[in-house]
Design a protein around this motif. Structure first.
Motif, mmCIF file in Angstrom:
data_model
loop_
_atom_site.group_PDB
_atom_site.id
_atom_site.type_symbol
_atom_site.label_atom_id
_atom_site.label_comp_id
_atom_site.label_asym_id
_atom_site.label_seq_id
_atom_site.Cartn_x
_atom_site.Cartn_y
_atom_site.Cartn_z
ATOM 1 N N PRO A 144 0.698 -1.218 -0.058
ATOM 2 C CA PRO A 144 0.078 0.007 0.070
ATOM 3 C C PRO A 144 0.870 1.128 0.039
ATOM 4 C CG PRO A 144 -0.918 -1.727 1.604
ATOM 5 C CD PRO A 144 0.507 -2.120 1.409
ATOM 6 N N GLN A 208 -12.116 -5.483 0.146
ATOM 7 C CA GLN A 208 -11.766 -4.027 0.062
ATOM 8 C C GLN A 208 -11.126 -3.946 -1.534
ATOM 9 O OE1 GLN A 208 -8.896 -3.526 3.078
ATOM 10 N NE2 GLN A 208 -10.036 -2.325 4.262
ATOM 11 N N PRO A 213 -13.425 0.798 -3.250
ATOM 12 C CA PRO A 213 -12.827 1.744 -3.990
ATOM 13 C C PRO A 213 -11.442 1.502 -4.565
ATOM 14 C CG PRO A 213 -12.817 2.600 -1.701
ATOM 15 C CD PRO A 213 -13.244 1.168 -1.848
ATOM 16 N N VAL A 214 -11.105 2.001 -5.654
ATOM 17 C CA VAL A 214 -9.929 1.686 -6.496
ATOM 18 C C VAL A 214 -8.958 2.684 -5.754
ATOM 19 C CG1 VAL A 214 -8.737 1.264 -8.553
ATOM 20 C CG2 VAL A 214 -10.794 0.447 -8.442
ATOM 21 N N THR A 215 -7.856 2.245 -5.199
ATOM 22 C CA THR A 215 -6.977 2.807 -4.467
ATOM 23 C C THR A 215 -5.608 2.350 -4.438
ATOM 24 O OG1 THR A 215 -6.331 3.995 -2.463
ATOM 25 C CG2 THR A 215 -7.869 2.360 -2.282
ATOM 26 N N PRO A 216 -4.450 3.090 -4.516
ATOM 27 C CA PRO A 216 -3.071 2.324 -4.396
ATOM 28 C C PRO A 216 -3.006 1.910 -2.881
ATOM 29 C CG PRO A 216 -2.797 4.716 -4.494
ATOM 30 C CD PRO A 216 -4.365 4.404 -4.958
ATOM 31 N N GLU A 217 -3.844 2.493 -1.910
ATOM 32 C CA GLU A 217 -3.556 1.982 -0.341
ATOM 33 C C GLU A 217 -4.141 0.619 -0.467
ATOM 34 O OE1 GLU A 217 -2.466 3.417 1.920
ATOM 35 O OE2 GLU A 217 -2.005 5.209 0.834
ATOM 36 N N SER A 221 -7.028 -3.300 -5.665
ATOM 37 C CA SER A 221 -8.067 -3.061 -6.245
ATOM 38 C C SER A 221 -8.060 -2.652 -7.635
ATOM 39 C CB SER A 221 -8.440 -1.916 -5.043
ATOM 40 O OG SER A 221 -7.742 -0.719 -5.428
#
Length: 244
Positions: A144, A208, A213-217, A221
């Motif tokens: 992440p 998740q 949501p699509v997120t680099p965290e 995703s």
């Protein structure tokens, strides 16, 4: 994205192996992207079983691994090159000069990463990439962070990843702190992606990654945007996804 619920780990392994076997049968000279860790072990056992039965022929394929620990020689028992030999390559008729793993023994980060990318391009890209899913949502060793990394790069492993991998070492202090890994961009270029997920400890990450949501965290995703992704998880791993 297709999500397939398996009964348990054994069922997940059989279904995952069937997807890879179909790829090998349809394209005997295909390029497979492979993963390590405990999740794909059952898949590799099933593929080896398919070879022993005469159903699968590995002589024409090439394989490229996602990642490798920095600082480990391929002969090291904890290296991912050694892992692949012990769990798949020694049991099938694959050409040893057609298996590629990032060179963790190369201290030159730029050279090691560029070489891995060059190999993938020279092979014509990945026909199918097998992925596991980290407890924090990582794929490969893409942890992440603020951005999606594009190409093969050197990464500092998070404490949670180090602790998760400590079971393979005599003590947590022996776990390497860095690795070379394909980037998200490299993974995303694969024509097909297969994600194998097992265990209740992956349930939150799966929910998740595949419904959040699509997120680099949550690096996995991004797979929601890929045109051909199959997720196979056992009931425990997919227990956080209510619409299955």
């Amino acid at each position: 994205m297709r999500i397939i619920k398996a009964r348990d780990y054994q069922d997940m392994s059989q279904k995952g192996a069937a997807v890879i076997a179909a790829q090998i049968i349809m394209k005997p000279d295909c390029v497979l992207g492979l993963a390590t860790g405990s999740t794909p072990v059952g898949i590799y056992e099933q593929l080896a079983k398919g070879y022993r039965s005469g159903a699968l022929d590995f002589s024409g394929i090439s394989t490229v691994n996602l990642d490798e620990y920095c600082g480990l020689d391929p002969r090291d028992r904890q290296s991912y090159y050694y892992f692949m030999q012990e769990h798949l390559f020694r049991y099938v008729n694959i050409r040893q000069n057609a298996v590629y793993v990032p060179d963790g023994s190369n201290p030159d980060e730029k050279e090691a990463c560029e070489k891995h990318e060059t190999i993938i391009r020279a092979l014509g890209g990945l026909d199918l990439q097998l992925l596991g899913l980290g407890r924090n949502g990582h794929i490969g060793f893409n942890e992440p962070g603020p951005v999606f990394e594009k190409e093969t790069h050197r990464v500092a492993l998070t404490e949670s990843t180090i602790q998760a991998n400590a079971r393979f070492f005599d003590s947590p202090s022996q776990v390497p702190t860095h690795a070379y890994t394909m980037g998200i961009g490299t993974i995303f270029k694969a024509k097909k992606i297969l994600v194998a997920v097992s265990g209740e400890d992956k349930a939150q990450a799966a929910a998740q990654a595949f419904r959040g949501p699509v997120t680099p965290e949550v690096p996995a995703s991004i797979l929601q945007f890929h045109p051909d992704v199959t997720v196979i998880g056992d009931e425990a791993a997919l227990s956080g996804i209510s619409d299955l």
